[in-house]
Design an enzyme around this catalytic site. Structure first.
Site, PDB file in Angstrom:
ATOM      1  N   ASP A   1       1.183  -0.963  -0.152  1.00  0.00           N
ATOM      2  CA  ASP A   1       0.049  -0.081  -0.757  1.00  0.00           C
ATOM      3  C   ASP A   1       0.545   0.823  -0.062  1.00  0.00           C
ATOM      4  OD1 ASP A   1      -2.745   1.227   0.779  1.00  0.00           O
ATOM      5  OD2 ASP A   1      -1.457   1.939   2.967  1.00  0.00           O
TER       6      ASP A   1
ATOM      7  N   ASP B   1      -0.052   4.951   1.102  1.00  0.00           N
ATOM      8  CA  ASP B   1      -0.676   5.532   1.972  1.00  0.00           C
ATOM      9  C   ASP B   1      -0.418   5.342   3.328  1.00  0.00           C
ATOM     10  OD1 ASP B   1      -0.821   8.945   1.109  1.00  0.00           O
ATOM     11  OD2 ASP B   1      -1.992   7.538  -0.603  1.00  0.00           O
TER      12      ASP B   1
END
Length: 226
Positions: free
Chosen positions: A8, A10
């Site tokens: 991922d 953020d």
């Protein structure tokens, strides 16, 4: 043995999420409105369809503000706070180790590519990822599994041979629904969110043994209890 790592962005590679919350909270306070983490958590790791922090003061609180000015001020405050942020501990080490081990490396993010690319370039991380899938590439973002399913399809790796690295409940739910192993490492803000029965593995990748993870990914399968 795992064949791919999918990150991922953020909150996982770079903690952009805590500064967003702090920026919104500061601007809300100017209007004497408290932005709770419970409210804001609805848009962490996903889209703004459940809670839109740019619109809430207008639509729910009835406060007359200029949308463009408010958005601009939030972004300015976020940019100021981001000056204090660096790549989360263990990320670069894991990327280097994965590259050296010949693993496929991908990135799956609910954000837009135009948001992610400048950060990856600035941090000199872009070259590590052979596949980057974002909100631009799917109809539904996390917690829907589409981003992960599309990423493993492009990499040509079965879900069971891939490990997702996540920081939020929405991200973990997405990876789990797609059938991936998932290492869950909350950041400064997501550590306070409700993960339900989803296993959390530490504060950062610095708490995880790369060799242990790659050789025994089943030991890190984050899944809700049946």
């Amino acid at each position: 043995m795992a064949k791919a790592l999918i990150f991922d962005f953020d909150g996982t590679i770079l903690d952009t999420e805590t500064p967003w919350y702090e920026a919104f909270r500061a601007l809300y306070a100017e209007h004497k409105v408290e932005l709770t983490l419970e409210q804001y958590s609805q848009c962490i790791g996903t889209s703004l369809h459940l809670f839109n922090p740019y619109e809430y003061l207008i639509t729910d609180c009835g406060i007359a503000i200029d949308r463009d000015v408010f958005r601009s001020r939030v972004h300015e405050k976020h940019a100021e706070l981001m000056k204090q942020e660096t790549v989360r501990p263990g990320v670069i080490s894991f990327l280097e180790s994965a590259k050296a081990a010949g693993l496929r490396i991908g990135l799956a993010s609910s954000s837009r590519l135009e948001w992610i690319t400048p950060y990856l370039d600035k941090l000199e991380l872009t070259s590590y990822f052979e596949c980057i899938q974002t909100a631009d590439h799917v109809k539904l973002v996390k917690p829907d599994p589409s981003l992960y399913l599309q990423t493993i399809s492009i990499l040509g790796i079965p879900a069971g041979d891939a490990i997702a690295i996540e920081d939020s409940p929405n991200g973990a739910k997405s990876a789990i629904a797609a059938g991936l192993h998932c290492v869950v490492l909350p950041n400064k803000i997501t550590q306070y969110l409700d993960f339900g029965n989803i296993t959390q593995h530490g504060q950062s990748l610095a708490d995880i043994s790369f060799e242990h993870l790659i050789n025994d990914p089943s030991g890190f399968l984050a899944k809700p209890a049946v």
